[in-house]
Structures are given as C-alpha cells and as structure tokens.
Design a protein around this motif. Sequence first.
Motif, PDB file in Angstrom:
ATOM      1  N   LYS A 179       2.169   5.957  -7.097  1.00  0.00           N
ATOM      2  CA  LYS A 179       1.019   6.679  -7.644  1.00  0.00           C
ATOM      3  C   LYS A 179       1.326   8.180  -7.708  1.00  0.00           C
ATOM      4  CE  LYS A 179      -3.909   6.837  -6.547  1.00  0.00           C
ATOM      5  NZ  LYS A 179      -4.841   6.207  -5.606  1.00  0.00           N
ATOM      6  N   ILE A 181       0.839  -1.194   0.000  1.00  0.00           N
ATOM      7  CA  ILE A 181       0.000   0.000   0.000  1.00  0.00           C
ATOM      8  C   ILE A 181       0.882   1.256   0.000  1.00  0.00           C
ATOM      9  CG2 ILE A 181      -1.779   1.270   1.269  1.00  0.00           C
ATOM     10  CD1 ILE A 181      -2.811  -1.309   0.092  1.00  0.00           C
ATOM     11  N   LEU A 224      -4.725   3.943   5.425  1.00  0.00           N
ATOM     12  CA  LEU A 224      -3.906   4.698   4.466  1.00  0.00           C
ATOM     13  C   LEU A 224      -4.535   4.647   3.083  1.00  0.00           C
ATOM     14  CD1 LEU A 224      -1.332   6.160   3.559  1.00  0.00           C
ATOM     15  CD2 LEU A 224      -0.251   3.923   3.310  1.00  0.00           C
ATOM     16  N   ASN A 225      -4.949   3.456   2.688  1.00  0.00           N
ATOM     17  CA  ASN A 225      -5.547   3.333   1.363  1.00  0.00           C
ATOM     18  C   ASN A 225      -6.831   4.153   1.262  1.00  0.00           C
ATOM     19  OD1 ASN A 225      -5.493   2.097  -1.299  1.00  0.00           O
ATOM     20  ND2 ASN A 225      -7.373   1.089  -0.638  1.00  0.00           N
ATOM     21  N   VAL A 267      -5.869   7.857   0.965  1.00  0.00           N
ATOM     22  CA  VAL A 267      -5.321   8.225  -0.344  1.00  0.00           C
ATOM     23  C   VAL A 267      -6.397   8.135  -1.418  1.00  0.00           C
ATOM     24  CG1 VAL A 267      -3.623   7.578  -2.090  1.00  0.00           C
ATOM     25  CG2 VAL A 267      -3.025   7.501   0.318  1.00  0.00           C
ATOM     26  N   ALA A 268      -7.313   7.166  -1.259  1.00  0.00           N
ATOM     27  CA  ALA A 268      -8.316   6.960  -2.298  1.00  0.00           C
ATOM     28  C   ALA A 268      -9.510   7.893  -2.163  1.00  0.00           C
ATOM     29  CB  ALA A 268      -8.789   5.510  -2.264  1.00  0.00           C
ATOM     30  N   THR A 276       1.138   3.878  -2.974  1.00  0.00           N
ATOM     31  CA  THR A 276       0.920   5.303  -2.745  1.00  0.00           C
ATOM     32  C   THR A 276       2.088   6.126  -3.285  1.00  0.00           C
ATOM     33  OG1 THR A 276      -0.262   4.699  -0.735  1.00  0.00           O
ATOM     34  CG2 THR A 276       0.394   6.995  -0.952  1.00  0.00           C
TER      35      THR A 276
END
Lengths: 307, 369, 297
Positions: free
Chosen positions: A139, A132, C248-249, C252-253, A136
């Motif tokens: 990305k 992840i 976290l995902n 960020v998303a 990140t």
Amino acid sequence: MTIAATRSEPFAVGRPGLVERLQVALPKLVLAPSFAAILLFVYGFILWTLYLSFTNSRMMPVYELIGFDAYRKLWAQPSWYTALQNLAIFGSLYIGLCIVLGLLLAIFLDQKIRGEGVLRPIYLYPMALSFIVTGTAWKWFLNPGLGLEKTMHAWGWTSFHFDWLVNPQMAIYTVVIAGVWQASGFVMAMFLAGLRGIDGEIIKAAQIDGAPAWQLYRRIIIPMLRPVFLSAFVVLAHLTIKSYDLVIALTNAGPGGASQLPSTFMYSFTFTRNQMAVGSASAIMMLMTIVAIMVPYLYSELREKGR
Amino acid sequence: MAFLEIIGLRKRFASMEILKGIDITLEKGGFLVLVGPSGCGKSTLLNTIAGLETISEGEIRVEGRAINNLHPSKRDIAMVFQSYALYPNMTVAQNIAFALEMRGVPKAEREAAVAEAARTLQIGHLLKRKPSQLSGGQRQRVAMGRALVRNPRIFLFDEPLSNLDAKLRVDMRVEIKRLHQATRATIVYVTHDQIEAMTLATKIAVLKEGEIQQVGTPYEIYNRPANLFVADFMGSPAMNLMDAVVAAGSGRTEIRLTREGGEIRLPIPSSVTADGLGEGRKVVLGIRPEAITDRNGADRTSKAIEIVEAQVDVVEPAGSDTFVVTRLAGKEVTARMPADADVRAGARVPFAFNLDKALLFDPATGLRL
Amino acid sequence: MTSLASVAAPAGPVGGSRLGKILVYGVLLLFALFFLLPLFVMIVTSFKTLDEIRDGNMLALPVAPTIEPWIKAWGEACIGLTCAGIKGYFWNSIKMVVPAVAISTMLGALNGYVLTKWRFAGHKLVFGLMLFACFIPFQSVLIPMARILGLLGLANGTPGLVLVHVVYGLGFTTLFFRNYYEAFPSELIKAAQIDGAGFFQIFWRIILPSSGPIIVVTVIFQFTNIWNDFLFGSSFASGESAPMTVALNNLVATSTGVREYNVDMAAAMFAAIPTLLVYVLAGRYFVRGLMAGAVKG
C-alpha cells in the motif's frame, strides 16, 4: 513378506478385565477429543451455517426456516457479482502468474547457479509474512502520492502515472501484484523440489539422445512435473478463495467495494451490514467451491497413499 | 510333550484366508524354520506366535498352556526383526536393557544382564553407541542381544539376515547356529532362503499360500520332498523335473522320456517306488543336479547309474563345481560336474544319472509316489 | 523434500552459452530485487522523518536516520481511542500463540501416533475428515464460532482465540505427524510391545524422542500461521484484546490526523519480525512445513 507386517493391529486379550479393556480402547480415547472437536467445530458448524442460510437471520440468528430467500438475495446483489468477477480476475492471474514465475525461477535456479543459497531464501521470505504486513508494505509502495509514482517522477519519468490503488477499475490488480509477490517464491520451491526429484539418468539419457536444452525441458522435464502443477494449482486455488487479509490491508475492498472478494463480502454482510443469512449463503457458496476443488484432489492423494 | 504346539491355526483378513489350518509342534531346544515364497503366510504365522496379530481360529500352546490370548509382552518370547527394530534414540546398552526396564528389573541386575549378553555376542565395545553408528552386522548382533538378555522361552526370528550382504549373511548364519548350540534355546525362524533353512533348522516347515506343504528334518525335506512344490523350492540349483511315462519293464519299473530325435528309457530302482506303477501312467521324474554327473564323478556305491549321452547347451563354471545344462523331455536339465570336467557347449557328452536318488511325482496331484 | 538444499542440481542445460548464463543470472537478480524491494522500502521508511518521506525519494536511504518512529509505534501510536502503541497487542499475540502452538502440536503428535501405529477400523475416514478440515474456508464456521464463544464467555479475548487456533490447527498438525510417523518403522512398535512397553510408554520413550524434525516443522508452521492470522483475530477479539495483525491494520487504516507512514512501517516491522526471525533461523524447516501442508507424501 512385509505385506502383513505393516499393520499393527490391536492384539487379542483374553477375558478382558476393565484395565485391559481400557488398554485396548486407549488409542481411540486419545484420538477422541480431537476428532470430536473437529466434528463439532468444523462439520457441526458448517451445518449450522447451512441452516442459517435458509433462515431470515439479520443481526442475530433466528431459526425459522424460510427456504432459499437468502440465496435469492445473494444472487440479486450487484456487489456479489463484483466479488465473483474479482475472484475470477484475481484467481486466474494469481494462479497463472505464480505458476509461470515459479516455474521460470525454479528452472533458472536449477542451472547450477552460484549463490543459489542466497537467492532461494530471498524468493521465499514473503511467505513468512502476514498478509497484513504485505498489504501495508505494498500500500505504501504503490501510494500514488508518495510511492512508486513519486520515485519515477524524481528519476525524470514525469509522465509516469500509477494510481491503481485508488482506481476502481484497477484496484483488484494491485491485489494480484501483492499476492503474486507473496506466493510465487513458494511455488518456485515446489517446482524446484520437483526438478530435483527427477531421476538424473533420464536427463542424461535425453542429452545423449541429443535433445537440446529447451527441448529437454519442453518434452521431458516439464511433462514430468505434472504432479507439481496439480499441487500448485490446488494450493493456489485454495489460497485464492480464502484470500481476505490481503484485500483488507491493501484496499479494504475498495475503493467503493470495487475490489470486493467473496470473503470480504461475507464478512461485511454478516458483521457490518447485519445480513447474517445472506452472509451464511455466501459462505456456503465459498465452501462448495473449495469442496469442488479439494475433495477430488484429497481423494486421489489418499488413495494413492493408501495403496 | 511338545514345547510349542500350533493347532488348527487359521487367520483371516476380511474375506482372505492367510493361514489355512496350520498344525506344527516343536520340542524344547528345537530350531524350527518356516520357509516359503513371499506371501505364503510365514511372517504372519510368526506374528501370531508373537501375539502381534490375532488369530481367527485354533490355538497356540507353550508347555501345554494356551498363550494365544495373551499380550505379546506376557508370552515370554523375544523377537529379532528383519529391520532389527533398534530404538534409534537409545544407545545399544539402553536398547538391550529396555525390555528388562519395562519389567521393572532393578538397575544393577539390568547392567549385569546387558554385560553378559554383550560378552556372548562380543559387542561390549559398542554399548555406548547409537544404532545409527553401527554397521549392519553390528545392528544384527545388538538385535540378538536384545532378545538374548530376556532369556525367554522362545526366540522368534523374522528374516533376520535378509538385510545383510552375502558374506556377512554366511558369517551370521554360523553365529546363530553356534548360539543355538550353546544356549539350547527354542527358536522359530522365518526365512525365504532355503539354504538358511537347511543349515540352521532341526525342523523345517515349508509353507505355500497359507498351507503347510511338509514338516520334517532338513534331510527329509531335501531328500524325500512330499510334493513337487517342496522339491522345486528347496535346493539350489533347483531339482530337475521332467515329464515321463511309465513303460512296462521286465520285472522292474522303467520310465520313458522324450528327447530330440527319440526317447530314452531309465530303469527305476525299487527303493524309489514301492508300488508297481501301471504302464502308460504319466509321472514327473525329479532328480537333483548332484545326482547327474560325468562318468568319473558318479557315485561308485550306487547300483543304479545310467549313462545318457546328450548335447551340452550351456556350461556354467561355479568354481567348486561346473554346472552343465542340457535338454531332456523338453526341459532344461542341470548336471553338477567336477570343476575340472572337460565339457564344452555344443559337445555331446555322457551324463551319469544316479537313479537311486531319483524321485517320482504324480503330475496331477503333485504328490510324491 | 528435505533434499531441497542438499541435492546437487542435475545438468544445467539452459545456460550453456555465455549469453544464456547472463540471461539466467540477469533474470534471477531482477526477481531478487523485486522480492526485496517492498521490505527495503518498508525498512528505510521506518527510519525516516515525516519531512524526509514527504520530500525525498522512497528508495533513498534515510539522510538522518531516526528510531523515533519505532519508539512511537511500540509505545505511543494511537490505535482506536487509546494511544499506547502496539506493544500491548504484541504481547496479546504472544499470549495467544504460545499455548495454541503447544497444545495443537501435542495433540497432533498423539493423533498422528494413533492414526499410524494403533489403527482401527475406520481410521482412514477419521483422518480424511480431519484432513479436509484444513481446507475449509473459515467463513463457513465464523458465525457459529462467534455464537459459541459468546456462550462460553470467551467472545473477546485471548483464551477464545487459543481455542479457535487449536481446533482449526489440529488438521494440519495431525497431517504432519501422521505423514511423519507413517514412515516410522512399525517393527519398532512391535518390538516395544514385545518388550512390554504400553501405549504411552512407547510414545514417550520411542516415538517422541525421534520426532525432533517434525516437531520443529509443526511448531514453525503453526507459529507462523497463528501469528499471521487476521480473520479470527478481527472476528473474535476487538479493542484491547486484539492480536498484533488486527492492531496493525487498525493503525494503518486510521484516517484521522496526519498519516505517519514511518510509524506505520515500524509497526509493520514489529508484526513481521517474529516470523521473519523464525524464517531466518529455521528456513529449511519452514519450507518443509509449507510443502508438507501442500503436497502430501
């Protein structure tokens, strides 16, 4: 005379009382909970999933068997084919590039390099990161508006264009880049250990025989690394099929499902699209792929070790 | 009554029989050495005495009481292992005291016992060290200390000297012998080294493929081997074994050996073969290297010295002796001559055979005649 | 494998010439840059203001370094509907990792001990089945696990994740300890038996005190794996009880509002720091764990 000595058998106990019987059974009792847990949570659950793949389960499991319906549905899904195609692209590039890069770096690092102690940890640290976090970071790094493209423009390369992250044709390749970045250092470490394990006298002998450096590697050293190639392949293939986090973090299987992998397919069909039976069927397909790779490998490894 | 009795002991692993009916007895204070080549079952036999391996049939008795169903810790035995098996995380003192601790011996008593064992073995200055800080010889002493402190009924040694270098091995061998003489302990000792067996044992059992070949004193084993295997296995250099045929002699037995360009005849003293052997019977003549010397070195008390001229193949000076190799009956024959014997390869020299020391074996059964 | 750091390189025949040496060093340094770049960008971005990110160069050092993004990521950033930063999720992960690592390591040690020193008929089959459990794709157990956790009332929270990570970590921990104890001399066990020590006494007094290195390897391997897990976290814990990676995902998303890249990066750093720290402090053991999980023997 150590043939028999390596076995430590349970010893004989005459007319065993309860305490003695317990003593003899103790090792098995200690192992039993773990083994039972694995039998249930791994093998039991696999059978359960297999069962579900023959039902018509949607949001909730149902237990009426209807045959191969879910598999027919699975193989009729265009997105399943996308997932398989992506798996093939990702798998071959990821495994191939990691092995090539890993071998190259290992051979170069093996040249009595000053600062090896600094370089080695740098190559390997991505393996400590969560996918992840990796996703990140990449990305952001590959962000078409603010990342690499902007940097190149700022440096004067104004025609530079890099939009793979949002390009359905190319999105899967960004997953390859991030994946290779994460794992090639690890493959390097495997090869380096292999190189360091080669008998120095063989290399000396080859040098005395007059083999030039590249011949030495091509004809003697790299062939001797065969087991490492095999291990690296198995580990990377296993990682490929399990890859899930990286895709989610980097592209979220997008854009528009273009970077779908079987793992993301399974998750979305099961938990968001309420097609549990199809999701189970895809999970079984993944499992069978892993079995086809791992079982022969583990079997040969265990046999070798068992003597 | 024998102190240790092993009766009809068999051990099977799956379909393989590793011990095929072993019978041995050992008196109190005796030193039994189990000797044989790799895979003969000697370590397995020791492990069954220790209780580390089960037996399939038979019985092991100590002082008349069967112990083969007891847990190893209840047999009152101590064992010294080939690798010494010192607990790496404990100091020497803790290693030696461990068995006493497990038996609930109070701390003060343990310390006294450790000190006593350390004094006997002269390892007092090592007590605070870890095994990794010790040399091979020191580890060996600690391993013995660990056994000694228990004051067990039987000591078991599993090839204890095989991990030491040659010189240290000789020193420790003497040490073990001295210890045995001082403590009168009952010992069962496994080795593949026949010199260790000869020097240490009061009783030797030679094993091959799970079967006992011969049990006897070192003297008996060396001088009256029961069969070809024992004859060949014990002694270094090995006994010379030559094919021969019995030739009728006038009132006494003679044997014929072929050699390059003819044959030789050797008379066999009646002390060697009691029964008359038929003419033409095939035999194997066994004679140890020290029974073949030069003319000056020959035993003056023997009445059966035969001189055979033969061509010297190889001369091996070994310092204290010179081994001279020739060929007879199609075999290499080694003679043991004095260090200053004047022989050169290629020369024809007289070899003095002391036939009092000769042995005859049946080539078909391998048994001594 | 332990020799990775200590064994001297054999002949180094590629770089015989000066040109060769330059090539070798050039390539090695280039790749060092490649591996460092994303981390570098992540760190510098996390110290920049949003304006600087929008106007400046991604690779440039921050003009006016600020720790504001870190503070915001830790305590204020919005994840889902709540805006309390990632600190709660960070603690969720800690509360999940510590017991899961401790339990799976302990059980692995005992299993390895039994499977090497107290063998029984069928020990190979048992080990083979446990070993294969390391390699199954977790997708094939996801649905039943969700059902069972639901039935046990552990469907959404840390205890459920601890159970999951212990069960699916057992294969690896058992493998590590088994391979380590395989090389542990069996004569020591025999000696201890003769000395009168029982099953647990031998384990506590003799085996465990000699297991330091493999315990470190196992703990690091399990810590890294469990901390970095996403699949189980996202499947079995949502909302407030989610672990760090899931939070976290989500952060960020999240597509609402202004994208705060600097806060994203700071949050990613929070997720990365524990495992990076372990890597920096005990890299050697980390590599050994990876290798042991990959190449058995």
